[in-house]
Motif scaffolding. Structure first.
Motif, PDB file in Angstrom:
ATOM      1  N   VAL A  30       0.868  -1.188   0.000  1.00 27.94           N
ATOM      2  CA  VAL A  30       0.000   0.000   0.000  1.00 27.94           C
ATOM      3  C   VAL A  30       0.905   1.239   0.000  1.00 27.94           C
ATOM      4  O   VAL A  30       1.736   1.408   0.893  1.00 27.94           O
ATOM      5  CB  VAL A  30      -0.919   0.014   1.237  1.00 27.94           C
ATOM      6  N   ASP A  31       0.751   2.101  -1.007  1.00 29.20           N
ATOM      7  CA  ASP A  31       1.709   3.191  -1.217  1.00 29.20           C
ATOM      8  C   ASP A  31       1.878   4.105  -0.018  1.00 29.20           C
ATOM      9  O   ASP A  31       2.999   4.471   0.332  1.00 29.20           O
ATOM     10  CB  ASP A  31       1.298   4.011  -2.444  1.00 29.20           C
ATOM     11  N   GLU A  32       0.768   4.497   0.639  1.00 25.26           N
ATOM     12  CA  GLU A  32       0.909   5.425   1.765  1.00 25.26           C
ATOM     13  C   GLU A  32       1.686   4.807   2.929  1.00 25.26           C
ATOM     14  O   GLU A  32       2.282   5.517   3.733  1.00 25.26           O
ATOM     15  CB  GLU A  32      -0.452   5.941   2.246  1.00 25.26           C
ATOM     16  N   ASN A  33       1.684   3.474   3.006  1.00 21.96           N
ATOM     17  CA  ASN A  33       2.446   2.813   4.074  1.00 21.96           C
ATOM     18  C   ASN A  33       3.952   2.908   3.848  1.00 21.96           C
ATOM     19  O   ASN A  33       4.733   2.841   4.796  1.00 21.96           O
ATOM     20  CB  ASN A  33       2.044   1.336   4.192  1.00 21.96           C
ATOM     21  N   LYS A  34       4.368   3.063   2.592  1.00 22.08           N
ATOM     22  CA  LYS A  34       5.799   3.197   2.303  1.00 22.08           C
ATOM     23  C   LYS A  34       6.377   4.403   3.036  1.00 22.08           C
ATOM     24  O   LYS A  34       7.493   4.349   3.581  1.00 22.08           O
ATOM     25  CB  LYS A  34       6.034   3.341   0.802  1.00 22.08           C
ATOM     26  N   VAL A  35       5.618   5.492   3.054  1.00 20.21           N
ATOM     27  CA  VAL A  35       6.077   6.712   3.720  1.00 20.21           C
ATOM     28  C   VAL A  35       6.190   6.481   5.224  1.00 20.21           C
ATOM     29  O   VAL A  35       7.209   6.802   5.848  1.00 20.21           O
ATOM     30  CB  VAL A  35       5.114   7.881   3.423  1.00 20.21           C
ATOM     31  N   ALA A  36       5.135   5.896   5.811  1.00 17.43           N
ATOM     32  CA  ALA A  36       5.104   5.693   7.267  1.00 17.43           C
ATOM     33  C   ALA A  36       6.199   4.722   7.718  1.00 17.43           C
ATOM     34  O   ALA A  36       6.840   4.923   8.758  1.00 17.43           O
ATOM     35  CB  ALA A  36       3.731   5.174   7.684  1.00 17.43           C
ATOM     36  N   ILE A  37       6.415   3.666   6.950  1.00 15.66           N
ATOM     37  CA  ILE A  37       7.434   2.674   7.320  1.00 15.66           C
ATOM     38  C   ILE A  37       8.825   3.290   7.254  1.00 15.66           C
ATOM     39  O   ILE A  37       9.660   3.084   8.128  1.00 15.66           O
ATOM     40  CB  ILE A  37       7.316   1.431   6.408  1.00 15.66           C
ATOM     41  N   GLY A  38       9.085   4.059   6.199  1.00 13.96           N
ATOM     42  CA  GLY A  38      10.377   4.718   6.084  1.00 13.96           C
ATOM     43  C   GLY A  38      10.601   5.708   7.212  1.00 13.96           C
ATOM     44  O   GLY A  38      11.700   5.778   7.796  1.00 13.96           O
ATOM     45  N   ALA A  39       9.571   6.477   7.560  1.00 11.83           N
ATOM     46  CA  ALA A  39       9.688   7.479   8.627  1.00 11.83           C
ATOM     47  C   ALA A  39       9.891   6.836   9.990  1.00 11.83           C
ATOM     48  O   ALA A  39      10.435   7.466  10.902  1.00 11.83           O
ATOM     49  CB  ALA A  39       8.438   8.362   8.645  1.00 11.83           C
ATOM     50  N   ALA A  40       9.481   5.580  10.154  1.00 13.72           N
ATOM     51  CA  ALA A  40       9.597   4.899  11.452  1.00 13.72           C
ATOM     52  C   ALA A  40      10.994   4.323  11.684  1.00 13.72           C
ATOM     53  O   ALA A  40      11.244   3.690  12.710  1.00 13.72           O
ATOM     54  CB  ALA A  40       8.557   3.785  11.550  1.00 13.72           C
TER      55      ALA A  40
END
Length: 634
Positions: free
Chosen positions: A460-470
């Protein structure tokens, strides 16, 4: 001195006893038969040497004593190995045949090392025995210098049997004969061995258990077809149908003593007829009727392998096959009452969740493990478990101080995330930060499964951002460097998917990913070239990435891959080389000096369409460069 000699005699007696125990074992036939037979024969021939040493009451110095002690340990290891091969699951051994063959090699090395340490030519034994030991020592030494090769036919048959839904019966017959899994009794013993192994297994049984069960089912089905083919004599078939064969004990329910129609397994590993054990549980009993052990839960797992064996036995004996009982099928919550293929009982799941909430550490561990296996089994189970509210509980257990509970929880979430609808629920439960924490500090198995979970969520594309930020990228790079081969692949897959998002490319480059990728790229035998190339290809489109890759001395190995790699790897390698060299005269010169022009010309003729385009573009630039170089030569 007397007591010393006595201890020496005791050691010799133990050696003789070990050899006798080994000699009584029957030699395994099939794949390991020859290597086991050679080792067994050589060990047995050592017995006369030990017996003569007892007869002459030999006195040993400390170095000699040490050599015989090393030999005793090696013989004990051999005995354990023989028993394991003869009594364990044949499918498990064949799947891990490299490891088993290595164990045979290891004990051979140990025995040879011990014989080297023992001065057998100095003892006053008969000439015949001395020559025999010398010959055996030579044979052991020669065996240590030779590694057994895989059976290519067996490897081929296994690959077909596993990879094809309906394999050629001839292939399955060959496998059955090679593995000695042709008869009902052999198949039953194999089923029992598989269950025994996984009951005592402390790791993750997922893939291995699925592979073994699937292949065993195919072998059972093949044997069923064989046994149901018409007899040459109709008369003998008719007579056999009127016999009253004795039902094998292991096909009878321990409660009703009748032939099982719907065998199920309880938490202790015992199998019962579903209706019989359900009545026992409904009466309020909390123990296993046969073993009297306390049941960890009341869940019932279908024993499909045994059910197939019972069907095979019934066919072979002309008995009407037991009818399938569908009463255990549960309707999906919220459904219209239709039958579901799920074996997930909502009440059972709720009981497991109660243990997650209020159970002891052991109960939490067991319940998380059950949810993990249920979630892996099929799609309906994943829906049922999520709808029962398991996801927030499993996320909470990611912080458990118990390593096994943590492993089970993250793997259960991985299995649940296969369902697209569950991905959002897992993220909404705040799982990403906790999964990254497991990725950083969990056991190796937990870290590997955390990486796989992040990959699944990153679809899921929006999860890519959250996972990277974590902070996942740096932790994945660490796993890429430190993990097992499986862990490295999980990490690489997750990194590749996350780096589709531009912001994560910068995180990966700043995190130092290029150096470990370059090492993996140069290690052709490490099995990670495909993954390293794919990630480098996506990073090379980034200005920072292009600079880091160019500084890592990758051009020679990229040209070599363009020359000799697989079609996909050649395509990725030329794409990376193209990004590195466009507009950079220094890198173009390096590429030309290592023979890129020849490799690129061949790729323009035989590569994929994308590879041909990149190769043609780069070749043209290199040829222009060569023209400039030639024109400037005086």
């Amino acid at each position: 001195m007397g007591s010393t000699n006595g201890s020496h005699e005791e050691l010799m007696s133990r050696l003789v006893d070990s050899v006798k125990q080994i000699s009584k074992l029957s030699n395994s036939k099939g794949f390991f038969g020859r290597i086991q037979g050679d080792l067994l024969r050589r060990i047995t021939l050592l017995s006369p040497f030990f017996e003569e040493l007892i007869d002459i009451s030999v006195a040993l110095n400390q170095e000699q004593l040490s050599g015989f002690e090393v030999l005793r340990i090696a013989l004990d290891s051999s005995l354990d190995l023989f028993r394991s091969v003869n009594g364990g699951s044949k499918l498990l051994q064949i799947f891990h045949r490299g490891s088993v063959m290595q164990k045979f090699h290891d004990v051979t090395v140990e025995i040879e090392a011990a014989l080297t340490q023992i001065p057998y030519d100095k003892f006053e034994v008969s000439e015949e025995v001395r020559e025999q030991v010398q010959l055996l020592h030579f044979q052991f030494k020669r065996a240590t210098e030779r590694q057994e090769d895989y059976d290519l036919q067996l490897s081929h048959d296994l690959a077909i049997a596993e990879g094809v839904v309906d394999p050629d019966p001839e292939i399955l017959k060959r496998l059955s004969q090679e593995l000695q899994l042709s008869t009902i009794d052999e198949l039953k013993k194999e089923s029992h061995a598989i269950h025994e192994y996984f009951l005592s297994y402390d790791g993750d049984p997922d893939d291995c258990f699925q592979r073994m069960s699937s292949l065993l089912k195919k072998l059972v089905d093949c044997a069923t077809v064989e046994s149901s083919e018409p007899d040459a004599s109709t008369g003998s078939k008719s007579i056999s149908r009127h016999r009253s064969p004795v039902i094998p004990e292991y096909f009878r329910c321990p409660i009703s003593l009748e032939l099982m129609k719907d065998p199920v397994i309880v938490s202790t590993g015992q199998t019962y007829e579903r209706s019989s054990i359900q009545k026992w549980l409904d009466a309020g009993h909390k123990t296993c009727p046969k073993s009297q052990e306390t049941l960890l839960h009341s869940g019932l797992t279908p024993n499909y392998v045994l059910k197939s064996l019972i069907a095979l036995w019934c066919e072979s004996n002309g008995i009407e096959l037991p009818q399938n009982q569908g009463s255990h099928r549960t309707t999906r919550p919220g459904g219209g009452g239709g039958s579901s293929s799920s074996d997930c009982d909502r009440a059972f799941v709720l009981a497991l969740l109660e243990k997650l909430d209020n159970g002891t550490t052991e109960q939490q561990r067991a319940a998380a493990g059950e949810l993990r296996l249920l979630a892996k089994r099929n799609a309906d189970n994943r829906v049922c478990i999520a709808e029962a509210g398991a996801i927030p509980r499993l996320v909470e257990l990611l912080s458990s101080p118990d390593p096994r509970t943590q492993e089970h929880s993250v793997t259960a979430l991985l299995n649940l995330s296969i369902n697209e609808g569950n991905k959002g629920a897992i993220v909404d439960a705040g799982a990403i930060t906790d999964i990254v924490e497991v990725l950083k500090n969990g056991s190796m198995e937990a870290r590997e499964n955390a990486a796989a979970t992040l990959f699944s969520l990153s679809v899921v594309d929006e999860n890519k951002v959250a996972i990277g930020a974590a902070g996942a990228i740096q932790a994945l790079i660490s796993l890429l460097e430190e993990g097992t081969r499986r862990g490295k692949k999980d990490a690489a897959t997750a990194i590749f998917n996350l780096c589709i998002y531009q912001g994560n490319k910068s995180r990966a480059i700043k995190g130092g990913i290029v150096d470990p990728l370059t090492r993996l790229l140069k290690d052709a035998g490490g099995g990670m070239v495909d993954e390293a190339l794919a990630i480098l290809a996506i990073l090379s489109t980034n200005q920072e990435g292009k600079g880091a890759i160019g500084e890592a001395d990758t051009i020679p190995v990229l040209v070599e891959i363009i020359r000799t790699g697989s079609p996909r790897n050649r395509e990725n390698a030329v794409a990376i080389l193209w990004y590195l060299c466009i507009g950079n005269m220094e890198r173009l010169n390096v590429a030309r000096e290592v023979g890129a022009d020849v490799a690129l010309k061949e790729l323009t003729e035989n590569g994929t369409d994308r590879a041909k385009r990149k190769a043609a573009s780069l070749l043209e630039i290199i040829q222009q460069l060569e023209g400039v170089v030639i024109s400037t030569v005086p």
